[in-house]
Motif scaffolding. Sequence first.
Motif, PDB file in Angstrom:
ATOM      1  N   LEU A 183       0.803  -1.219   0.000  1.00  0.00           N
ATOM      2  CA  LEU A 183       0.000   0.000   0.000  1.00  0.00           C
ATOM      3  C   LEU A 183       0.839   1.274   0.000  1.00  0.00           C
ATOM      4  O   LEU A 183       0.296   2.373   0.050  1.00  0.00           O
ATOM      5  N   ALA A 184       2.151   1.144  -0.069  1.00  0.00           N
ATOM      6  CA  ALA A 184       3.069   2.276   0.087  1.00  0.00           C
ATOM      7  C   ALA A 184       2.760   3.455  -0.831  1.00  0.00           C
ATOM      8  O   ALA A 184       2.885   4.602  -0.429  1.00  0.00           O
ATOM      9  N   ASN A 185       2.368   3.208  -2.047  1.00  0.00           N
ATOM     10  CA  ASN A 185       2.152   4.295  -3.012  1.00  0.00           C
ATOM     11  C   ASN A 185       0.686   4.672  -3.194  1.00  0.00           C
ATOM     12  O   ASN A 185       0.349   5.367  -4.147  1.00  0.00           O
ATOM     13  N   LEU A 186      -0.159   4.225  -2.297  1.00  0.00           N
ATOM     14  CA  LEU A 186      -1.580   4.522  -2.406  1.00  0.00           C
ATOM     15  C   LEU A 186      -2.010   5.508  -1.330  1.00  0.00           C
ATOM     16  O   LEU A 186      -1.481   5.497  -0.218  1.00  0.00           O
ATOM     17  N   PRO A 187      -2.988   6.343  -1.637  1.00  0.00           N
ATOM     18  CA  PRO A 187      -3.478   7.325  -0.650  1.00  0.00           C
ATOM     19  C   PRO A 187      -4.469   6.689   0.323  1.00  0.00           C
ATOM     20  O   PRO A 187      -5.663   6.971   0.295  1.00  0.00           O
ATOM     21  N   VAL A 188      -3.969   5.795   1.168  1.00  0.00           N
ATOM     22  CA  VAL A 188      -4.810   5.081   2.116  1.00  0.00           C
ATOM     23  C   VAL A 188      -4.183   5.131   3.503  1.00  0.00           C
ATOM     24  O   VAL A 188      -2.989   5.361   3.653  1.00  0.00           O
ATOM     25  N   SER A 189      -5.011   4.895   4.495  1.00  0.00           N
ATOM     26  CA  SER A 189      -4.537   4.728   5.864  1.00  0.00           C
ATOM     27  C   SER A 189      -4.512   3.241   6.164  1.00  0.00           C
ATOM     28  O   SER A 189      -5.428   2.519   5.798  1.00  0.00           O
ATOM     29  N   LEU A 190      -3.475   2.796   6.838  1.00  0.00           N
ATOM     30  CA  LEU A 190      -3.328   1.385   7.168  1.00  0.00           C
ATOM     31  C   LEU A 190      -3.359   1.217   8.670  1.00  0.00           C
ATOM     32  O   LEU A 190      -2.655   1.916   9.401  1.00  0.00           O
TER      33      LEU A 190
END
Length: 106
Positions: free
Chosen positions: A13-20
């Motif tokens: 998910l490193a390059n995605l605009p998401v919260s983990l």
Amino acid sequence: ITADTHGTAAQKLANLPVSLHILSPGAQSEAKADFVRALGSKQCVAVGNGRNDALMLQTAVVGVAVVQAEAAAQITLAAADVICYSIEHALDLLIYSKRLVATLRN
């Protein structure tokens, strides 16, 4: 939100605009359902495949089970409103909402 069994979620998910949010071991089913409630279950779509996802899918307004190479728990399939064969297809239901309407209409 994930249990991140394989330890690869952050990398993927490193390059995605998401919260983990990675869960600690123990009481993961309840933690996932609580997370959905905190977001607002009436406006949340949840996607999962593991046994610890079943309660989350029931709590969300729409629960989507995915059956990929990792498989899916039977209890999670039973808890889902919709079953898809990939996360891409599950996300497409949100982009192409008529697919979701067609699947869920009575």
